[in-house]
Scaffold this motif. Structure first.
Motif, PDB file in Angstrom:
ATOM      1  N   THR A 183       1.818  -2.554  -1.747  1.00 40.89           N
ATOM      2  CA  THR A 183       3.043  -2.323  -1.215  1.00 40.89           C
ATOM      3  C   THR A 183       3.930  -3.047   0.117  1.00 40.89           C
ATOM      4  OG1 THR A 183       2.647   0.362  -1.580  1.00 40.89           O
ATOM      5  CG2 THR A 183       4.245  -0.067  -0.187  1.00 40.89           C
ATOM      6  N   GLN A 184       2.959  -3.196   0.627  1.00 40.33           N
ATOM      7  CA  GLN A 184       3.373  -4.007   1.995  1.00 40.33           C
ATOM      8  C   GLN A 184       3.179  -6.029   1.745  1.00 40.33           C
ATOM      9  OE1 GLN A 184       1.564  -3.595   6.032  1.00 40.33           O
ATOM     10  NE2 GLN A 184      -0.139  -2.452   4.899  1.00 40.33           N
ATOM     11  N   VAL A 185       2.844  -5.925   1.114  1.00 40.22           N
ATOM     12  CA  VAL A 185       3.275  -7.034   0.423  1.00 40.22           C
ATOM     13  C   VAL A 185       4.719  -7.146  -0.807  1.00 40.22           C
ATOM     14  CG1 VAL A 185       2.459  -9.086  -1.243  1.00 40.22           C
ATOM     15  CG2 VAL A 185       1.405  -7.937   0.158  1.00 40.22           C
ATOM     16  N   ALA A 186       4.374  -5.800  -1.548  1.00 35.31           N
ATOM     17  CA  ALA A 186       5.075  -5.947  -2.107  1.00 35.31           C
ATOM     18  C   ALA A 186       6.436  -6.214  -1.382  1.00 35.31           C
ATOM     19  CB  ALA A 186       5.589  -4.844  -2.551  1.00 35.31           C
ATOM     20  N   ALA A 187       7.190  -5.181  -0.245  1.00 33.35           N
ATOM     21  CA  ALA A 187       8.126  -5.077   0.880  1.00 33.35           C
ATOM     22  C   ALA A 187       8.463  -6.283   0.849  1.00 33.35           C
ATOM     23  CB  ALA A 187       7.770  -4.283   2.104  1.00 33.35           C
ATOM     24  N   VAL A 188       7.905  -7.416   1.521  1.00 31.61           N
ATOM     25  CA  VAL A 188       7.942  -8.988   1.942  1.00 31.61           C
ATOM     26  C   VAL A 188       8.626  -9.575   0.753  1.00 31.61           C
ATOM     27  CG1 VAL A 188       7.186 -11.165   2.815  1.00 31.61           C
ATOM     28  CG2 VAL A 188       6.136  -8.696   3.628  1.00 31.61           C
ATOM     29  N   LEU A 189       7.798  -9.244  -0.536  1.00 28.75           N
ATOM     30  CA  LEU A 189       8.657 -10.013  -1.814  1.00 28.75           C
ATOM     31  C   LEU A 189       9.834  -9.969  -1.709  1.00 28.75           C
ATOM     32  CD1 LEU A 189       8.588 -11.687  -4.252  1.00 28.75           C
ATOM     33  CD2 LEU A 189       6.739 -10.100  -4.817  1.00 28.75           C
ATOM     34  N   GLY A 190      10.426  -8.466  -2.217  1.00 31.60           N
ATOM     35  CA  GLY A 190      11.081  -8.077  -1.857  1.00 31.60           C
ATOM     36  C   GLY A 190      12.726  -8.209  -1.703  1.00 31.60           C
TER      37      GLY A 190
END
Length: 277
Positions: free
Chosen positions: A225-232
């Protein structure tokens, strides 16, 4: 590819001294030629793109007139001629020798640049060993570090970006290999390396997505979830964020709310710290 013929042309044919006695062998007398004459012939060969022959004639200048100004010029010109003939090892050797003998020369920046370009043009595709790529990067960085305001530094900086992108591509290639075979921790290390050490390259969005894939496969939803947040946050319109969104939706993992993250920027900071820390 550039082509050159290895045929040594000498403007003046040495005189042959024949002994009065018929049983004595012939001996070749050494005839010194003017340095500027040999140099001019080498330049003429360069203009005709006979680079290997030109390099040999530049070497002849140094051989016959080792302490002359012509020899100093010819040494670096031999390096350039060998570079044009794709004789990279010889070009590098010539340029390094020039620097060892004339480290304070006004031509030193070019010598360093020529060495870097010789390594750069030997970079192999990402499927091969990248030792040459790393050597090229080091040489290019040396040009920028030593002569940051020189006319060669600007081109070196562009090639540094290209070289770093290539190295990141290699890391991605290996990371994908590990990911396909289920070696998730090894894959994560490769993708993290891209994100941490090659942040300005074109591979970062995919590296973030592949990290999400690896974390999801391991069942580590918080990290995913945290990596997805950075990507988004950084690449909201990219195909890799779309792939991440579909993956997390399919797996039933909550997608970070962009509006909430903007109201609470510490969320993004914590996520970045978790990845880069």
């Amino acid at each position: 590819m550039k082509f050159a013929t290895r045929l040594v042309l000498i403007a003046l044919i040495p005189l042959v001294v024949v002994s009065c006695q018929r049983d004595r062998p012939r001996a070749t007398a050494y005839v010194e030629r003017p340095a500027e004459g040999i140099y001019g012939e080498a330049v003429s060969l360069m203009e005709r793109r006979r680079y290997t022959e030109a390099a040999e004639q530049f070497d002849e200048v140094e051989r016959q007139h080792p302490y002359s100004e012509w020899a100093r010029r010819a040494m670096l010109m031999a390096a350039y001629a060998n570079y044009q003939a794709n004789n990279y090892d010889s070009a590098i050797s010539d340029a390094e020798r020039f620097l060892s003998l004339h480290p304070g020369s006004r031509s030193a920046p070019y010598a360093y640049y020529l060495i870097a370009i010789c390594h750069f043009e030997q970079i192999r595709d990402v499927g091969r060993d990248q030792g040459t790529t790393q050597t090229a990067l080091t040489a290019l960085e040396q040009v920028v570090r030593r002569y940051p305001t020189s006319r060669y530094a600007q081109d070196a900086r562009l090639k540094i970006d290209m070289t770093r992108d290539h190295l990141a591509g290699k890391e991605m290639d290996v990371g994908r290999y590990y990911l396909r075979r289920g070696y998730h921790l090894s894959a994560i290390n490769r993708f993290r390396n891209v994100i941490e050490n090659y942040q300005t390259t074109s591979h970062v969005p995919e590296a973030l997505h592949r990290l999400v894939e690896a974390y999801v496969a391991l069942g580590v939803d918080d990290e995913a979830t945290q990596v997805a947040a950075v990507l988004g946050y950084n690449f909201p319109g990219s195909e890799w964020y779309e792939d991440t969104y579909r993956l997390m939706t399919r797996e039933g993992i909550a997608i970070p709310n962009t509006d909430l993250r903007e109201e609470n920027p510490s969320y993004l900071r914590r996520a970045l710290d978790r990845i880069f820390g």
